[in-house]
Design a protein around this motif. Structure first.
Motif, PDB file in Angstrom:
ATOM      1  N   PHE A  37       0.843  -1.185   0.000  1.00 18.11           N
ATOM      2  CA  PHE A  37       0.000   0.000   0.000  1.00 18.11           C
ATOM      3  C   PHE A  37       0.880   1.236   0.000  1.00 18.11           C
ATOM      4  O   PHE A  37       2.025   1.201   0.459  1.00 18.11           O
ATOM      5  N   ALA A  38       0.318   2.345  -0.493  1.00 14.77           N
ATOM      6  CA  ALA A  38       1.012   3.626  -0.440  1.00 14.77           C
ATOM      7  C   ALA A  38       0.079   4.664   0.167  1.00 14.77           C
ATOM      8  O   ALA A  38      -1.074   4.802  -0.262  1.00 14.77           O
ATOM      9  N   LEU A  39       0.570   5.368   1.172  1.00 13.66           N
ATOM     10  CA  LEU A  39      -0.122   6.530   1.702  1.00 13.66           C
ATOM     11  C   LEU A  39       0.340   7.712   0.865  1.00 13.66           C
ATOM     12  O   LEU A  39       1.531   8.036   0.851  1.00 13.66           O
ATOM     13  N   GLN A  40      -0.570   8.334   0.141  1.00 17.54           N
ATOM     14  CA  GLN A  40      -0.218   9.342  -0.844  1.00 17.54           C
ATOM     15  C   GLN A  40      -0.814  10.698  -0.476  1.00 17.54           C
ATOM     16  O   GLN A  40      -1.960  10.776  -0.021  1.00 17.54           O
ATOM     17  N   LEU A  51      -1.554  -1.170  -3.926  1.00 18.96           N
ATOM     18  CA  LEU A  51      -0.641  -1.274  -5.049  1.00 18.96           C
ATOM     19  C   LEU A  51      -0.767  -2.644  -5.708  1.00 18.96           C
ATOM     20  O   LEU A  51      -1.247  -3.588  -5.105  1.00 18.96           O
ATOM     21  N   GLY A  52      -0.319  -2.745  -6.930  1.00 20.97           N
ATOM     22  CA  GLY A  52      -0.393  -4.015  -7.631  1.00 20.97           C
ATOM     23  C   GLY A  52      -1.284  -3.922  -8.853  1.00 20.97           C
ATOM     24  O   GLY A  52      -2.052  -2.965  -9.028  1.00 20.97           O
ATOM     25  N   PRO A  53      -1.224  -4.939  -9.723  1.00 24.81           N
ATOM     26  CA  PRO A  53      -1.939  -4.893 -11.008  1.00 24.81           C
ATOM     27  C   PRO A  53      -3.457  -4.891 -10.885  1.00 24.81           C
ATOM     28  O   PRO A  53      -4.145  -4.393 -11.759  1.00 24.81           O
ATOM     29  N   GLU A  54      -4.022  -5.451  -9.819  1.00 27.19           N
ATOM     30  CA  GLU A  54      -5.477  -5.496  -9.662  1.00 27.19           C
ATOM     31  C   GLU A  54      -5.922  -4.650  -8.475  1.00 27.19           C
ATOM     32  O   GLU A  54      -6.914  -4.947  -7.812  1.00 27.19           O
ATOM     33  N   ALA A  55      -5.199  -3.570  -8.237  1.00 26.67           N
ATOM     34  CA  ALA A  55      -5.473  -2.741  -7.070  1.00 26.67           C
ATOM     35  C   ALA A  55      -6.814  -2.021  -7.197  1.00 26.67           C
ATOM     36  O   ALA A  55      -7.217  -1.596  -8.284  1.00 26.67           O
ATOM     37  N   ALA A  56      -7.485  -1.889  -6.060  1.00 27.12           N
ATOM     38  CA  ALA A  56      -8.691  -1.063  -5.996  1.00 27.12           C
ATOM     39  C   ALA A  56      -8.279   0.406  -5.974  1.00 27.12           C
ATOM     40  O   ALA A  56      -7.107   0.737  -5.802  1.00 27.12           O
TER      41      ALA A  56
END
Length: 257
Positions: A37-40, A51-56
């Motif tokens: 995950f990234a806190l942005q 994060l990742g190809p099927e991320a929500a």
């Protein structure tokens, strides 16, 4: 209880780099590296992105637009089930402690209806999202009066309740983490992000007991409609909806001041 997942923090534009650095230090998050995950931080505020190809999509706290704004404008006022559950009625606006604040939506609704609400959130990242959303909403002239009735505290609710030194709340509201079965994409997205971070509330029974000892008038627990009561402790009465219900543990009647 919270679970161990990898989270990094990142700025979505150069002007946010300094603030991200301060947040990274405060929350103990790395600025780079592999993560789930990234806190942005960007122009729209703080958000948590899987994060990742099927991320929500990202999860953020927004009291100004979207579902919360629609609920504020068209939600049904005092006739809503949560309002009845906490005891809102003519001349009665109880002081409420929301001990499982999450994204703050229920607390915001209660504050909108006139209650003073203290929110407790124990997960630091969810707390950061909530603080960011409250801060952004506070500058909006229409919503600011609602936010001013909300007070956020970060920490373990059981410990904070047991150590409570201020005037006790009349009502304590609990919404322990449980597997949502709603079919909306919004709920699926949030649960997909929340579940790895916060896990399940395995200490819900202890939280209920602490709440029963502190609340002066009632404790309200939100549950899935067909789920057992917390720790098998039967409520005094129940308000039931299509997918969820409110277990109410009354101590004494709420009266108009």
């Amino acid at each position: 209880m919270s679970t161990a997942v990898n989270v990094r923090i990142e700025a979505l534009a150069p002007e946010f780099v300094d603030r991200v650095g301060m947040l990274a230090e405060a929350l103990g998050l790395p600025l780079a590296g592999e993560a789930e995950f990234a806190l942005q931080l960007g122009a729209g505020g703080l958000q948590l992105q899987e994060l990742g190809p099927e991320a929500a999509g990202p999860v953020r706290v927004d009291f100004l637009e979207g579902a919360v704004a629609h609920r504020r404008q068209h939600g049904g006022g005092n006739g809503q089930m949560i309002a009845k559950a906490v005891g809102i009625q003519s001349g009665v606006r109880p002081v409420v402690l929301d001990a499982t604040a999450g994204l703050g939506r229920d607390a915001f609704l209660l504050a909108q209806l006139g209650c003073r609400v203290t929110l407790i959130e124990r997960h630091p990242l969810i707390g950061a999202l909530l603080a960011d959303g409250l801060g952004r909403a506070l500058v909006d002239p229409e919503v600011a009066p609602i936010i001013e009735r909300m007070d956020l505290r970060l920490g373990n609710a059981i410990e904070l309740i047991r150590e409570w030194s201020a005037e006790p709340p009349q009502v304590i509201y609990l919404d322990p983490m449980f597997p949502h079965r709603d079919k909306t994409s919004l709920v699926k997205k949030e649960m997909r992000v929340f579940r790895p971070l916060v896990g399940s509330d395995d200490d819900a029974a202890q939280l209920l007991q602490a709440a029963l000892e502190l609340a002066t008038h009632r404790v309200v627990v939100k549950r899935p409609r067909k789920a057992p009561s917390v720790d098998g402790q039967p409520p005094g009465y129940v308000l039931e909806g299509k997918s969820s219900r409110y277990d109410i543990y009354p101590k004494k009647a709420l009266k108009a001041r």
